[in-house]
Motif scaffolding. Structure first.
Motif, PDB file in Angstrom:
ATOM      1  N   UNK A   1       0.839  -1.175   0.000  1.00  0.00           N
ATOM      2  CA  UNK A   1       0.000   0.000   0.000  1.00  0.00           C
ATOM      3  C   UNK A   1       0.884   1.237   0.000  1.00  0.00           C
ATOM      4  N   UNK A   2       0.551   2.175  -0.817  1.00  0.00           N
ATOM      5  CA  UNK A   2       1.248   3.453  -0.873  1.00  0.00           C
ATOM      6  C   UNK A   2       0.645   4.364   0.179  1.00  0.00           C
ATOM      7  N   UNK A   3       1.492   4.871   1.062  1.00  0.00           N
ATOM      8  CA  UNK A   3       1.030   5.769   2.114  1.00  0.00           C
ATOM      9  C   UNK A   3       1.373   7.200   1.715  1.00  0.00           C
ATOM     10  N   UNK A   4       0.358   8.038   1.569  1.00  0.00           N
ATOM     11  CA  UNK A   4       0.547   9.427   1.176  1.00  0.00           C
ATOM     12  C   UNK A   4       0.536  10.333   2.392  1.00  0.00           C
ATOM     13  N   UNK A   5       1.504  11.228   2.443  1.00  0.00           N
ATOM     14  CA  UNK A   5       1.504  12.274   3.447  1.00  0.00           C
ATOM     15  C   UNK A   5       1.048  13.535   2.724  1.00  0.00           C
ATOM     16  N   UNK A   6      -0.140  13.993   3.009  1.00  0.00           N
ATOM     17  CA  UNK A   6      -0.728  15.112   2.293  1.00  0.00           C
ATOM     18  C   UNK A   6      -0.368  16.474   2.881  1.00  0.00           C
ATOM     19  N   UNK A   7       0.479  16.479   3.890  1.00  0.00           N
ATOM     20  CA  UNK A   7       0.876  17.735   4.521  1.00  0.00           C
ATOM     21  C   UNK A   7       1.732  18.563   3.567  1.00  0.00           C
ATOM     22  N   UNK A   8       1.433  19.833   3.500  1.00  0.00           N
ATOM     23  CA  UNK A   8       2.230  20.760   2.699  1.00  0.00           C
ATOM     24  C   UNK A   8       3.076  21.670   3.589  1.00  0.00           C
ATOM     25  N   UNK A   9       3.058  21.381   4.886  1.00  0.00           N
ATOM     26  CA  UNK A   9       3.802  22.198   5.844  1.00  0.00           C
ATOM     27  C   UNK A   9       5.290  21.863   5.811  1.00  0.00           C
ATOM     28  N   UNK A  10       6.140  22.877   5.902  1.00  0.00           N
ATOM     29  CA  UNK A  10       7.581  22.603   6.020  1.00  0.00           C
ATOM     30  C   UNK A  10       7.874  21.814   7.289  1.00  0.00           C
ATOM     31  N   UNK A  11       8.973  21.069   7.275  1.00  0.00           N
ATOM     32  CA  UNK A  11       9.374  20.293   8.447  1.00  0.00           C
ATOM     33  C   UNK A  11      10.878  20.453   8.637  1.00  0.00           C
ATOM     34  N   UNK A  12      11.329  20.244   9.873  1.00  0.00           N
ATOM     35  CA  UNK A  12      12.755  20.321  10.169  1.00  0.00           C
ATOM     36  C   UNK A  12      13.424  19.006   9.789  1.00  0.00           C
ATOM     37  N   UNK A  13      14.524  19.106   9.094  1.00  0.00           N
ATOM     38  CA  UNK A  13      15.315  17.956   8.665  1.00  0.00           C
ATOM     39  C   UNK A  13      16.652  18.012   9.392  1.00  0.00           C
ATOM     40  N   UNK A  14      16.927  16.995  10.194  1.00  0.00           N
ATOM     41  CA  UNK A  14      18.177  16.919  10.960  1.00  0.00           C
ATOM     42  C   UNK A  14      19.267  16.327  10.067  1.00  0.00           C
ATOM     43  N   UNK A  15      20.376  17.056   9.884  1.00  0.00           N
ATOM     44  CA  UNK A  15      21.462  16.577   9.029  1.00  0.00           C
ATOM     45  C   UNK A  15      22.706  16.170   9.814  1.00  0.00           C
ATOM     46  N   UNK A  16      22.657  16.262  11.107  1.00  0.00           N
ATOM     47  CA  UNK A  16      23.818  15.933  11.922  1.00  0.00           C
ATOM     48  C   UNK A  16      24.714  17.142  12.112  1.00  0.00           C
ATOM     49  N   UNK A  17      25.674  17.017  13.017  1.00  0.00           N
ATOM     50  CA  UNK A  17      26.639  18.081  13.310  1.00  0.00           C
ATOM     51  C   UNK A  17      25.952  19.361  13.775  1.00  0.00           C
ATOM     52  N   UNK A  18      24.737  19.209  14.352  1.00  0.00           N
ATOM     53  CA  UNK A  18      23.993  20.360  14.850  1.00  0.00           C
ATOM     54  C   UNK A  18      23.283  21.165  13.785  1.00  0.00           C
ATOM     55  N   UNK A  19      23.237  20.659  12.556  1.00  0.00           N
ATOM     56  CA  UNK A  19      22.610  21.387  11.447  1.00  0.00           C
ATOM     57  C   UNK A  19      21.195  20.861  11.216  1.00  0.00           C
ATOM     58  N   UNK A  20      20.260  21.798  11.145  1.00  0.00           N
ATOM     59  CA  UNK A  20      18.862  21.485  10.808  1.00  0.00           C
ATOM     60  C   UNK A  20      18.416  22.422   9.700  1.00  0.00           C
ATOM     61  N   UNK A  21      17.645  21.870   8.761  1.00  0.00           N
ATOM     62  CA  UNK A  21      17.078  22.669   7.688  1.00  0.00           C
ATOM     63  C   UNK A  21      15.562  22.590   7.742  1.00  0.00           C
ATOM     64  N   UNK A  22      14.901  23.724   7.589  1.00  0.00           N
ATOM     65  CA  UNK A  22      13.453  23.747   7.464  1.00  0.00           C
ATOM     66  C   UNK A  22      13.147  23.624   5.980  1.00  0.00           C
ATOM     67  N   UNK A  23      12.553  22.497   5.592  1.00  0.00           N
ATOM     68  CA  UNK A  23      12.347  22.202   4.168  1.00  0.00           C
ATOM     69  C   UNK A  23      10.870  21.991   3.852  1.00  0.00           C
ATOM     70  N   UNK A  24      10.502  22.376   2.644  1.00  0.00           N
ATOM     71  CA  UNK A  24       9.175  22.071   2.124  1.00  0.00           C
ATOM     72  C   UNK A  24       9.156  20.608   1.691  1.00  0.00           C
ATOM     73  N   UNK A  25       7.982  19.996   1.632  1.00  0.00           N
ATOM     74  CA  UNK A  25       7.910  18.635   1.108  1.00  0.00           C
ATOM     75  C   UNK A  25       8.389  18.597  -0.347  1.00  0.00           C
ATOM     76  N   UNK A  26       9.077  17.535  -0.705  1.00  0.00           N
ATOM     77  CA  UNK A  26       9.588  17.390  -2.074  1.00  0.00           C
ATOM     78  C   UNK A  26       8.454  16.900  -2.963  1.00  0.00           C
ATOM     79  N   UNK A  27       8.090  17.723  -3.932  1.00  0.00           N
ATOM     80  CA  UNK A  27       6.975  17.416  -4.830  1.00  0.00           C
ATOM     81  C   UNK A  27       7.464  17.362  -6.271  1.00  0.00           C
ATOM     82  N   UNK A  28       6.602  16.892  -7.132  1.00  0.00           N
ATOM     83  CA  UNK A  28       6.903  16.876  -8.570  1.00  0.00           C
ATOM     84  C   UNK A  28       7.176  18.288  -9.061  1.00  0.00           C
TER      85      UNK A  28
END
Length: 120
Positions: A1-28
């Protein structure tokens, strides 16, 4: 089953080394917009085909990041003063191997892989 996340809200992405990016969902739409980036067009037009897959991955990651990154934390200049977000700063950040690798695997590749569930 394909699970869709329909949220269009930006989210924090943890990249390590204390770096976080606030990113939009990756869309077509974002991927198509990134394909219009001059660096990608130049790499694709390279008649000699000298751009490697690694070069293209780096160019695409930067193009996507310049579109989707809305804020960051844990990024400072050489004196440790927090930096304002900018396209040049995003490009420089993604030149750091651990950050690039984390962005590539947790954001770009993670969004492209469809998570399938088995039927029991």
């Amino acid at each position: 089953m394909l699970r869709l996340n329909l949220s269009t809200e930006p989210r924090w992405l943890e990249l390590g080394h204390g770096v976080r990016l606030l990113v939009e969902p990756l869309t077509t739409a974002i991927m198509l917009a990134a394909r219009s980036d001059p660096a990608i067009i130049a790499a694709a037009a390279d008649a000699e085909g000298s751009a490697s897959n690694d070069d293209l991955a780096r160019i695409v990651a930067k193009a996507v990041a310049r579109i989707v990154v809305k804020d960051w934390e844990g990024v400072g200049d050489e004196d440790g003063v927090p930096m304002a977000i900018s396209h040049d700063g995003i490009d420089a950040l993604l030149e750091l191997w651990p950050i690039f690798e984390a962005f590539q695997t947790t954001y770009i590749a993670g969004a492209l892989i469809l998570d399938a569930e088995k039927n029991a």
